[in-house]
Design an enzyme around this catalytic site. Structure first.
Site, PDB file in Angstrom:
ATOM      1  N   HIS A  68       0.824  -1.215   0.000  1.00 31.44           N
ATOM      2  CA  HIS A  68       0.000   0.000   0.000  1.00 31.44           C
ATOM      3  C   HIS A  68       0.860   1.268   0.000  1.00 31.44           C
ATOM      4  O   HIS A  68       0.526   2.272   0.631  1.00 31.44           O
ATOM      5  CB  HIS A  68      -0.954   0.016   1.198  1.00 31.44           C
ATOM      6  CG  HIS A  68      -1.891  -1.145   1.237  1.00 31.44           C
ATOM      7  ND1 HIS A  68      -3.043  -1.200   0.476  1.00 31.44           N
ATOM      8  CD2 HIS A  68      -1.853  -2.315   1.932  1.00 31.44           C
ATOM      9  CE1 HIS A  68      -3.668  -2.347   0.699  1.00 31.44           C
ATOM     10  NE2 HIS A  68      -2.965  -3.043   1.575  1.00 31.44           N
ATOM     11  N   ASN A  75     -10.082  -3.515   1.961  1.00 32.61           N
ATOM     12  CA  ASN A  75      -9.740  -3.435   0.543  1.00 32.61           C
ATOM     13  C   ASN A  75     -10.988  -3.123  -0.268  1.00 32.61           C
ATOM     14  O   ASN A  75     -12.093  -2.998   0.282  1.00 32.61           O
ATOM     15  CB  ASN A  75      -9.124  -4.751   0.056  1.00 32.61           C
ATOM     16  CG  ASN A  75      -7.693  -4.949   0.531  1.00 32.61           C
ATOM     17  OD1 ASN A  75      -6.931  -3.998   0.652  1.00 32.61           O
ATOM     18  ND2 ASN A  75      -7.337  -6.188   0.801  1.00 32.61           N
TER      19      ASN A  75
END
Length: 492
Positions: free
Chosen positions: A56, A129
């Site tokens: 990320h 997510n």
């Protein structure tokens, strides 16, 4: 594959008995702190790259407000849900997963969807997510999965072969692979994608009763996706298209919003569910467990400084407030430790005193002292141990969770349910003809770069989902041009 008869060991040279399964209490019980193999593997993985996030790394963020629209107080005592109309400040960070900083934010990948709710009981971090599932269900395999998505250790660029190599040997990944390689793998920016808690969590109500819960955040802008050709072309023009799109929309007053829903499952229903309800590769069908509307959050303020507020933002599934708790989901149990451990490495042990991470609606009153980059009052002259006859904060029984029963032998018990394909087949069957055609095209363009053994192993998984899927991907690969050899540097 091992052709050298080498034995896998830990850092001390001690043989590792199993590199794929964590140690748990029974098949559906929680993981054990004594599983040093898992802890060492996670701790080392969390420190592999500096200074960016291990995963990320590419992302954008903004502030906003969450508003309760529907009453769910019968299920949870969490104060942010205490009454209809109540508002709570939030900070959201959206991200890609695999690429390192400097890469595109619109390429085909999962997207991180993290929310920090600044509640009066402290910060609740909903770290999820843009898909309700994941590739693996045991944390022992997570580090290997991420490495398969990163750069090759020798050549230092990403190979399609690496991820298909891993997926073709991990049948539990097939459900998520279909999500990734279809339209949902290339959302048209952060504003046009859903978010999911993905894991099973739990709610605790005022009667100290537990119910299992999943979190959903549906975009009010509507789901929109790039085609394979569109995102490839766009990242050459504006590799930070998604970040720019979010920032400009907020600056123009076009505030994006998402509607929050929950799914609920009683413990009795969990015991009789046809799939393991704590398996991260599975969903709870909406027909059996319908969505209940909870509220809406809107993003309406851009950060003043990207590094201070977005790059230093730190989210952890361990941050749950009274009324919200965890489940025996193996991946969730590992993330409780792993995320905070990563932040301590990347940002320092006092990362939670950075303004974007500290509570906004209450004051942190911790037992923690000293450490690198301590810049607040360090709890002043208050006694630094407990118990004591001096003034010291009291524990709050309201934060205590009800007990739940676990039993079983302490061992590496694999989640051996051979049901990898049921839900993947359900997902595939719900796609329309155009969506399927794009799925075949996307898979063929990537899988077709691999050697025949990987293709054959992956095709076995596709056939278990649907013979049509395997056949159409084979046809698409046969029609595609073979990959061109990479240019060699000119010689002088």
């Amino acid at each position: 594959m091992n052709n050298n008869n080498e034995v896998l060991t830990n850092a001390a040279g001690i043989p590792i008995e199993n590199n794929e399964v964590s140690k748990s209490v029974g098949k559906q019980g929680p993981l054990l702190l004594e599983d040093y193999t898992l802890l060492e593997k996670m701790a080392h993985f969390n420190r592999e790259r500096i200074p960016e996030r291990v995963v990320h790394a590419i992302g954008a963020g903004a502030y906003g407000t969450f508003t309760v629209t529907d009453d769910i107080t019968q299920y949870t005592k969490a104060k942010l849900f205490s009454e209809v109309g109540k508002q709570t400040e939030v900070f959201a960070r959206f991200s890609t997963v695999a690429k390192s900083k400097g890469g595109s934010d619109i390429y085909r990948d999962l997207r991180g969807f993290a929310l920090k709710f600044y509640t009066e009981d402290g910060n609740w971090d909903m770290v999820g997510n843009n898909t309700p599932i994941f590739f693996v269900r045991d944390p022992m395999k997570f580090m290997d999965f991420i490495r398969s998505q990163k750069e090759h250790p020798k050549e230092h660029w990403r190979h399609d072969r690496m991820w298909w190599d891993f997926w073709s040997l991990s049948p539990e990944s097939i459900h998520q692979v279909l999500w990734l390689m279809g339209d949902r793998g290339a959302p048209m920016g952060w504003r046009h994608m859903n978010g999911y808690g993905s894991h099973t969590f739990s709610f605790i109500n005022e009667a100290n009763e537990r119910i299992w819960v999943k979190f959903h955040f549906t975009t009010d802008q509507g789901n929109k996706f790039f085609t394979e050709e569109q995102w490839m072309q766009m990242q050459g023009v504006e590799p930070r298209w998604a970040t720019k799109d979010l920032y400009q929309a907020i600056e123009e007053g076009n505030y994006p919003s998402w509607t929050m829903h929950i799914q609920l499952m009683t413990d009795e229903q969990a015991q009789n569910f046809q799939w393991n309800p704590f398996d991260l590769t599975k969903v709870w069908p909406h027909g059996d467990f319908p969505l209940h509307k909870v509220g809406k959050f809107e993003l309406n303020r851009n950060p003043e400084n990207y590094f201070a507020e977005v790059e230093q933002a730190a989210f952890s599934p361990g941050n749950v407030v009274p009324g919200i708790s965890w489940s025996p989901d193996r991946m969730l149990q590992a993330r409780i430790m792993s995320y905070a451990d990563t932040h301590r490495y990347r940002l320092g042990v006092n990362y939670d005193t950075i303004p974007v991470n500290k509570p906004h609606a209450t004051k942190a009153n911790t037992p923690y002292r000293d450490g690198f980059m301590r810049v607040d009052d360090n709890n002043g002259g208050r006694t630094n141990y407990h118990p004591t006859h001096d003034e010291y904060p009291e524990a709050d029984k309201r934060a205590e969770d009800p007990a739940y029963h676990v039993s079983g032998m302490a061992a590496r018990i694999e989640l051996d349910e051979e049901d990898h394909y049921d839900q993947a087949r359900m997902y595939y069957d719900m796609l329309n003809a155009e969506e399927k055609a794009r799925l075949y095209h996307n898979i063929a363009g990537s899988l077709g770069k691999c050697e025949q053994q990987i293709i054959d192993d992956q095709m076995k998984l596709f056939r278990n989902v649907s013979p049509e899927l395997a056949e159409k991907v084979q046809q698409e690969m046969a029609q595609s041009e073979p990959p061109k050899p990479e240019p060699k540097p000119a010689t002088v």
